[in-house]
Design a protein around this motif. Structure first.
Motif, PDB file in Angstrom:
ATOM      1  N   ILE A 135       1.020  -1.455   0.228  1.00  0.00           N
ATOM      2  CA  ILE A 135       0.062   0.120   0.106  1.00  0.00           C
ATOM      3  C   ILE A 135       0.500   1.079  -0.046  1.00  0.00           C
ATOM      4  O   ILE A 135       1.898   1.158   1.147  1.00  0.00           O
ATOM      5  N   VAL A 136       1.217   2.203  -0.831  1.00  0.00           N
ATOM      6  CA  VAL A 136       0.908   3.589  -0.905  1.00  0.00           C
ATOM      7  C   VAL A 136       0.819   4.496  -0.716  1.00  0.00           C
ATOM      8  O   VAL A 136      -0.758   4.540  -1.726  1.00  0.00           O
ATOM      9  N   GLY A 137       0.727   5.612  -0.416  1.00  0.00           N
ATOM     10  CA  GLY A 137      -0.193   6.889   0.019  1.00  0.00           C
ATOM     11  C   GLY A 137       0.688   7.717   0.611  1.00  0.00           C
ATOM     12  O   GLY A 137       1.767   8.407   0.374  1.00  0.00           O
ATOM     13  N   ILE A 138       0.144   8.858  -0.359  1.00  0.00           N
ATOM     14  CA  ILE A 138       0.098  10.368  -0.538  1.00  0.00           C
ATOM     15  C   ILE A 138      -0.996  11.170   0.751  1.00  0.00           C
ATOM     16  O   ILE A 138      -2.024  10.906  -0.074  1.00  0.00           O
ATOM     17  N   GLY A 139       0.236  12.128   1.203  1.00  0.00           N
ATOM     18  CA  GLY A 139      -0.972  12.416   2.889  1.00  0.00           C
ATOM     19  C   GLY A 139      -0.659  14.226   2.695  1.00  0.00           C
ATOM     20  O   GLY A 139       0.524  14.866   2.413  1.00  0.00           O
ATOM     21  N   TRP A 140      -1.743  14.778   3.422  1.00  0.00           N
ATOM     22  CA  TRP A 140      -1.389  15.738   3.291  1.00  0.00           C
ATOM     23  C   TRP A 140      -1.930  16.735   4.772  1.00  0.00           C
ATOM     24  O   TRP A 140      -3.070  16.245   4.483  1.00  0.00           O
ATOM     25  N   GLU A 141      -1.401  17.722   5.088  1.00  0.00           N
ATOM     26  CA  GLU A 141      -2.804  18.342   6.390  1.00  0.00           C
ATOM     27  C   GLU A 141      -3.232  18.917   5.675  1.00  0.00           C
ATOM     28  O   GLU A 141      -3.887  19.166   4.371  1.00  0.00           O
ATOM     29  N   SER A 159      -4.833  -0.604  -8.383  1.00  0.00           N
ATOM     30  CA  SER A 159      -5.941  -0.134  -8.275  1.00  0.00           C
ATOM     31  C   SER A 159      -5.391   0.953  -6.978  1.00  0.00           C
ATOM     32  O   SER A 159      -5.095   1.005  -6.481  1.00  0.00           O
ATOM     33  N   LYS A 160      -6.314   1.720  -7.004  1.00  0.00           N
ATOM     34  CA  LYS A 160      -6.692   2.954  -6.339  1.00  0.00           C
ATOM     35  C   LYS A 160      -7.224   2.467  -5.048  1.00  0.00           C
ATOM     36  O   LYS A 160      -8.207   1.688  -5.282  1.00  0.00           O
ATOM     37  N   ARG A 161      -6.746   2.266  -4.475  1.00  0.00           N
ATOM     38  CA  ARG A 161      -7.540   1.563  -2.637  1.00  0.00           C
ATOM     39  C   ARG A 161      -8.290   2.104  -2.107  1.00  0.00           C
ATOM     40  O   ARG A 161      -9.391   2.842  -1.973  1.00  0.00           O
ATOM     41  N   VAL A 162      -7.495   3.634  -1.818  1.00  0.00           N
ATOM     42  CA  VAL A 162      -9.497   4.430  -1.129  1.00  0.00           C
ATOM     43  C   VAL A 162      -8.853   6.473  -1.484  1.00  0.00           C
ATOM     44  O   VAL A 162      -7.530   6.152  -1.645  1.00  0.00           O
ATOM     45  N   ALA A 163      -8.855   7.158  -1.450  1.00  0.00           N
ATOM     46  CA  ALA A 163      -8.685   8.910  -1.425  1.00  0.00           C
ATOM     47  C   ALA A 163      -9.974   9.472  -0.522  1.00  0.00           C
ATOM     48  O   ALA A 163     -11.377   9.113   0.190  1.00  0.00           O
ATOM     49  N   THR A 164      -9.191  10.251   0.483  1.00  0.00           N
ATOM     50  CA  THR A 164     -10.359  11.428   1.342  1.00  0.00           C
ATOM     51  C   THR A 164      -9.316  12.465   1.410  1.00  0.00           C
ATOM     52  O   THR A 164      -9.275  12.320   0.117  1.00  0.00           O
ATOM     53  N   SER A 221      -4.325 -10.442   3.048  1.00  0.00           N
ATOM     54  CA  SER A 221      -4.932  -9.328   3.404  1.00  0.00           C
ATOM     55  C   SER A 221      -4.943  -8.649   3.740  1.00  0.00           C
ATOM     56  O   SER A 221      -4.748  -8.287   4.429  1.00  0.00           O
ATOM     57  N   VAL A 222      -4.608  -7.206   2.682  1.00  0.00           N
ATOM     58  CA  VAL A 222      -4.845  -5.805   3.225  1.00  0.00           C
ATOM     59  C   VAL A 222      -6.515  -5.726   4.001  1.00  0.00           C
ATOM     60  O   VAL A 222      -7.371  -5.662   3.071  1.00  0.00           O
ATOM     61  N   THR A 223      -6.881  -5.304   4.690  1.00  0.00           N
ATOM     62  CA  THR A 223      -8.131  -5.359   5.723  1.00  0.00           C
ATOM     63  C   THR A 223      -8.465  -4.108   5.474  1.00  0.00           C
ATOM     64  O   THR A 223      -9.999  -4.174   6.083  1.00  0.00           O
ATOM     65  N   GLY A 224      -7.828  -3.044   6.314  1.00  0.00           N
ATOM     66  CA  GLY A 224      -7.970  -1.964   6.104  1.00  0.00           C
ATOM     67  C   GLY A 224      -7.425  -0.521   6.069  1.00  0.00           C
ATOM     68  O   GLY A 224      -5.755  -1.309   6.099  1.00  0.00           O
ATOM     69  N   VAL A 225      -7.235   0.565   6.001  1.00  0.00           N
ATOM     70  CA  VAL A 225      -6.658   1.997   5.764  1.00  0.00           C
ATOM     71  C   VAL A 225      -6.701   2.919   6.077  1.00  0.00           C
ATOM     72  O   VAL A 225      -7.541   3.151   6.535  1.00  0.00           O
ATOM     73  N   SER A 226      -6.114   3.104   7.166  1.00  0.00           N
ATOM     74  CA  SER A 226      -6.550   4.172   7.708  1.00  0.00           C
ATOM     75  C   SER A 226      -5.353   5.593   7.798  1.00  0.00           C
ATOM     76  O   SER A 226      -4.217   5.334   8.030  1.00  0.00           O
ATOM     77  N   PHE A 227      -5.625   6.835   8.347  1.00  0.00           N
ATOM     78  CA  PHE A 227      -4.597   7.988   7.997  1.00  0.00           C
ATOM     79  C   PHE A 227      -5.034   8.634   8.934  1.00  0.00           C
ATOM     80  O   PHE A 227      -6.617   8.758  10.058  1.00  0.00           O
ATOM     81  N   ASP A 228      -4.510   9.465   9.369  1.00  0.00           N
ATOM     82  CA  ASP A 228      -4.023  10.442  10.568  1.00  0.00           C
ATOM     83  C   ASP A 228      -3.976  12.220  10.228  1.00  0.00           C
ATOM     84  O   ASP A 228      -4.301  12.485   9.026  1.00  0.00           O
ATOM     85  N   GLY A 229      -4.960  12.660  11.133  1.00  0.00           N
ATOM     86  CA  GLY A 229      -4.900  14.245  10.105  1.00  0.00           C
ATOM     87  C   GLY A 229      -3.725  15.238   9.235  1.00  0.00           C
ATOM     88  O   GLY A 229      -3.515  15.916   9.190  1.00  0.00           O
ATOM     89  N   SER A 230      -2.897  14.655  10.132  1.00  0.00           N
ATOM     90  CA  SER A 230      -1.727  15.131   8.942  1.00  0.00           C
ATOM     91  C   SER A 230      -1.149  14.768   8.093  1.00  0.00           C
ATOM     92  O   SER A 230       0.115  14.792   6.857  1.00  0.00           O
ATOM     93  N   GLY A 231      -1.886  13.627   7.260  1.00  0.00           N
ATOM     94  CA  GLY A 231      -1.217  12.427   5.871  1.00  0.00           C
ATOM     95  C   GLY A 231      -0.768  10.951   6.429  1.00  0.00           C
ATOM     96  O   GLY A 231      -0.224  10.823   5.411  1.00  0.00           O
TER      97      GLY A 231
END
Length: 255
Positions: A135-141, A159-164, A221-231
């Motif tokens: 799993i690869v992510g790009i995050g930001w504040e 594929s794109k897993r999830v976007a917030t 398998s990957v069961t979930g992806v979560s993020f914090d407020g800073s990315g």
């Protein structure tokens, strides 16, 4: 000659000076490509060459600038606490985070590079990584950027897993990535990249992005992806799967 099949040369010569009405000297103007069109063409070069340099050269020569950039190479030595065979050790990985900008729009670009030594008996060409997919992510504040929702990624993604509103995560096929980026000599080099289009908020002068990489192996398998407020990003896996205790991160700040 094909041109003569469309126009009678003698008729053209006779008409010069007597039938110029409606003739536009210089031809029709061509519209300049938009920043998005320039950037997408640059990403095609990124994919074709497997290198960030030609991509950057292309977009910078067409009006883009680098707002922020940083690389992190994780050279921690062997992971004594690892369970099973990881294939991609933490000290193999280099992460790179960049933000390119033009005309008020920013493009966050994350890429990563893994070089593995074929002298290791486990490192054969036909088996670069283990499932499940990384799993690869790009995050930001959250307050730094507004997401435009346009994303692009290299062919080695599934594929794109999830976007917030402050993070985008993709599934990266580390098992098959070597088919796209084979190295030279005695090593196997594989890499990938991902991008998201962003609009900087007007009231923030110091913005940051984070590129996250979470490696998994053994199966499951990957069961979930979560993020914090800073990315920042974290993932959950099924009982049979293994993962790094924390993702590797490249942090890039525009100060």
């Amino acid at each position: 000659m094909e041109k003569d099949s469309l126009f009678d040369r003698r008729s053209v010569l006779k008409s010069i000076g007597t039938a110029t009405a409606g003739l536009s000297i210089g031809g029709q103007a061509t519209a300049s490509p938009s920043p998005r069109e320039i950037y997408k063409q640059g990403l095609k070069i990124r994919e074709q060459t497997g290198k960030r340099g030609p991509f950057e050269e292309y977009i910078l020569n067409r009006g883009f600038s680098i707002a922020q950039q940083n690389s992190e190479t994780f050279a921690f030595g062997e992971d004594a606490g690892a369970i099973g065979i990881e294939r991609v050790e933490r000290d193999d990985l280099t992460l790179h985070a960049s933000v390119y900008t033009q005309d008020g729009v920013s493009y966050a670009h994350g890429d990563w590079y893994v070089e593995r030594d074929l002298s290791d008996a486990w490192n054969d060409y036909d088996d670069t990584g283990y499932p499940p997919k990384d799993i690869v992510g790009i995050g930001w504040e959250h307050s730094d950027y507004d997401i435009v929702w346009d994303t692009w990624e290299s062919d080695s993604f599934s594929s794109k897993r999830v976007a917030t509103t402050n993070n985008v995560a993709w599934e990266f096929n580390d098992e098959d990535a070597h088919h796209y980026y084979a190295g030279d000599g005695d090593g196997i080099n594989f890499q990938g990249w991902a991008d998201v289009e962003l609009t900087p908020t007007e009231d923030i002068s110091n913005r940051s992005i984070i590129v996250n990489y979470q490696h998994t192996w053994v199966g499951g398998s990957v069961t979930g992806v979560s993020f914090d407020g800073s990315g920042g990003m974290s993932i959950g896996v099924s009982l049979e799967a293994k993962k790094w205790d924390s993702p590797r991160q490249a942090y890039s700040s525009d100060t």
